[in-house]
Design an enzyme around this catalytic site. Sequence first.
Site, PDB file in Angstrom:
ATOM      1  N   GLN A  39      14.012   0.548  -0.126  1.00  0.00           N
ATOM      2  CA  GLN A  39      13.967   0.729   1.324  1.00  0.00           C
ATOM      3  C   GLN A  39      12.659   1.371   1.794  1.00  0.00           C
ATOM      4  O   GLN A  39      12.297   1.271   2.960  1.00  0.00           O
ATOM      5  CB  GLN A  39      15.180   1.574   1.770  1.00  0.00           C
ATOM      6  CG  GLN A  39      15.265   1.875   3.259  1.00  0.00           C
ATOM      7  CD  GLN A  39      15.268   0.611   4.129  1.00  0.00           C
ATOM      8  OE1 GLN A  39      15.779  -0.439   3.729  1.00  0.00           O
ATOM      9  NE2 GLN A  39      14.700   0.706   5.320  1.00  0.00           N
ATOM     10  N   SER A  73       3.742   4.744  -6.309  1.00  0.00           N
ATOM     11  CA  SER A  73       2.770   4.708  -7.420  1.00  0.00           C
ATOM     12  C   SER A  73       1.466   5.357  -7.003  1.00  0.00           C
ATOM     13  O   SER A  73       0.663   5.775  -7.840  1.00  0.00           O
ATOM     14  CB  SER A  73       2.499   3.265  -7.833  1.00  0.00           C
ATOM     15  OG  SER A  73       3.710   2.637  -8.115  1.00  0.00           O
ATOM     16  N   ARG A  74       1.234   5.439  -5.685  1.00  0.00           N
ATOM     17  CA  ARG A  74      -0.027   6.014  -5.196  1.00  0.00           C
ATOM     18  C   ARG A  74      -0.015   7.541  -5.181  1.00  0.00           C
ATOM     19  O   ARG A  74      -1.077   8.148  -5.041  1.00  0.00           O
ATOM     20  CB  ARG A  74      -0.291   5.530  -3.772  1.00  0.00           C
ATOM     21  CG  ARG A  74      -0.518   4.051  -3.695  1.00  0.00           C
ATOM     22  CD  ARG A  74      -1.250   3.700  -2.430  1.00  0.00           C
ATOM     23  NE  ARG A  74      -1.755   2.355  -2.496  1.00  0.00           N
ATOM     24  CZ  ARG A  74      -1.255   1.335  -1.798  1.00  0.00           C
ATOM     25  NH1 ARG A  74      -0.266   1.536  -0.969  1.00  0.00           N
ATOM     26  NH2 ARG A  74      -1.756   0.123  -1.922  1.00  0.00           N
ATOM     27  N   ALA A  94       3.321   0.676 -12.912  1.00  0.00           N
ATOM     28  CA  ALA A  94       3.127   2.103 -12.635  1.00  0.00           C
ATOM     29  C   ALA A  94       4.465   2.679 -12.160  1.00  0.00           C
ATOM     30  O   ALA A  94       4.561   3.314 -11.110  1.00  0.00           O
ATOM     31  CB  ALA A  94       2.024   2.343 -11.608  1.00  0.00           C
ATOM     32  N   HIS A 114      11.403   2.973  -8.821  1.00  0.00           N
ATOM     33  CA  HIS A 114      11.589   1.691  -9.514  1.00  0.00           C
ATOM     34  C   HIS A 114      12.772   1.770 -10.480  1.00  0.00           C
ATOM     35  O   HIS A 114      13.530   0.817 -10.641  1.00  0.00           O
ATOM     36  CB  HIS A 114      10.350   1.344 -10.344  1.00  0.00           C
ATOM     37  CG  HIS A 114       9.108   1.134  -9.544  1.00  0.00           C
ATOM     38  ND1 HIS A 114       8.029   1.985  -9.614  1.00  0.00           N
ATOM     39  CD2 HIS A 114       8.768   0.164  -8.659  1.00  0.00           C
ATOM     40  CE1 HIS A 114       7.061   1.539  -8.825  1.00  0.00           C
ATOM     41  NE2 HIS A 114       7.493   0.446  -8.210  1.00  0.00           N
ATOM     42  N   HIS A 125       7.921   4.487 -11.345  1.00  0.00           N
ATOM     43  CA  HIS A 125       8.366   5.858 -11.101  1.00  0.00           C
ATOM     44  C   HIS A 125       9.878   5.817 -10.865  1.00  0.00           C
ATOM     45  O   HIS A 125      10.488   4.725 -10.943  1.00  0.00           O
ATOM     46  CB  HIS A 125       7.621   6.469  -9.917  1.00  0.00           C
ATOM     47  CG  HIS A 125       7.637   5.604  -8.687  1.00  0.00           C
ATOM     48  ND1 HIS A 125       8.795   5.324  -7.994  1.00  0.00           N
ATOM     49  CD2 HIS A 125       6.648   4.937  -8.054  1.00  0.00           C
ATOM     50  CE1 HIS A 125       8.508   4.548  -6.979  1.00  0.00           C
ATOM     51  NE2 HIS A 125       7.215   4.286  -6.985  1.00  0.00           N
TER      52      HIS A 125
END
Length: 287
Positions: free
Chosen positions: A151, A189-190, A34, A39, A36
């Site tokens: 981080q 991702s949430r 997932a 990442h 974003h």
Amino acid sequence: MPIAVAETISELREITAEARFAGKRIALVPTMGALHAGHLALAQRACEIADLVIVSIFVNPMQFGPTEDIDRYPRTLLEDLKQLEPFGVSAVFAPSVAEMYPTGSSDTRVTAGRVGSLYEGHTRSGHFDGVLTVVSKLLNVAQPAVVLFGQKDAQQVFLVKRMIVDLNLPVAVEIVPTVREDGGLALSSRNRFLDVKEKRAARGLSIALEAAESSADRGIDAVLAAAQSVLMGEHLVQLDYLAVVDPQTFLPVDDVYQGRAIVLVAARVGSTRLIDNAAIFLATARS
Ligand code: PAF
């Protein structure tokens, strides 16, 4: 070159063995998919410092508690691959649960100790044992020279670094700063679970951290009060914890502590749990 997708450990080991033989420096970016921009910043940095970059995509059941809905975790492999393409990532390791845990749930595990039971670990019992176990497995599988983390997950970063020291793992760690949306919300991702109102409220976390930062020269009480007052003004934000920790020990600082510290915040916004953190410098003791 298209990204190679390895679904098994032996497929990945073929790729890494070849690269190692050619003298290439290998980097691993562990993720649960997932993907974003946070990442992607890790992948981009990995491509700058290594010759062969592996991104692992594995939703690790061992780090989810019995009340946490692992099935709700977004799985978007094709979209993830598309996003990684422009960066020069060589391989994605996307194993099945059976591939990673061939004997069922792993009875042999890495324990995260006291710090692992605080903050995130207090709310999510056993979470960090699951994280450290899977990270050590991924390191064993890929044997990278360097592993990269964001981080945003400050406690995870602390515990992984400590595991690497404690277990003498031959890998360097590179930490990449948190990527934020306009308005300051840390990418996660949430975030996709937040509706418009919740998203607006969720910005309160980073605003609280900014308030904490600008109160740091007035001591820890001022830091906590400043952050709390922002969070209390957001009725959709249900605070889980707010803590100021010593980066060396990750334990809460006392009221005479001076020096570098990290402010941690976790909150539920609607049904979505978010975390964030900021580095501060505590200049004065409590008066
Ligand atoms: O940060 C994450 O996404 C996960 O905790 C990690 C490090 C990939 C382990 O499953």
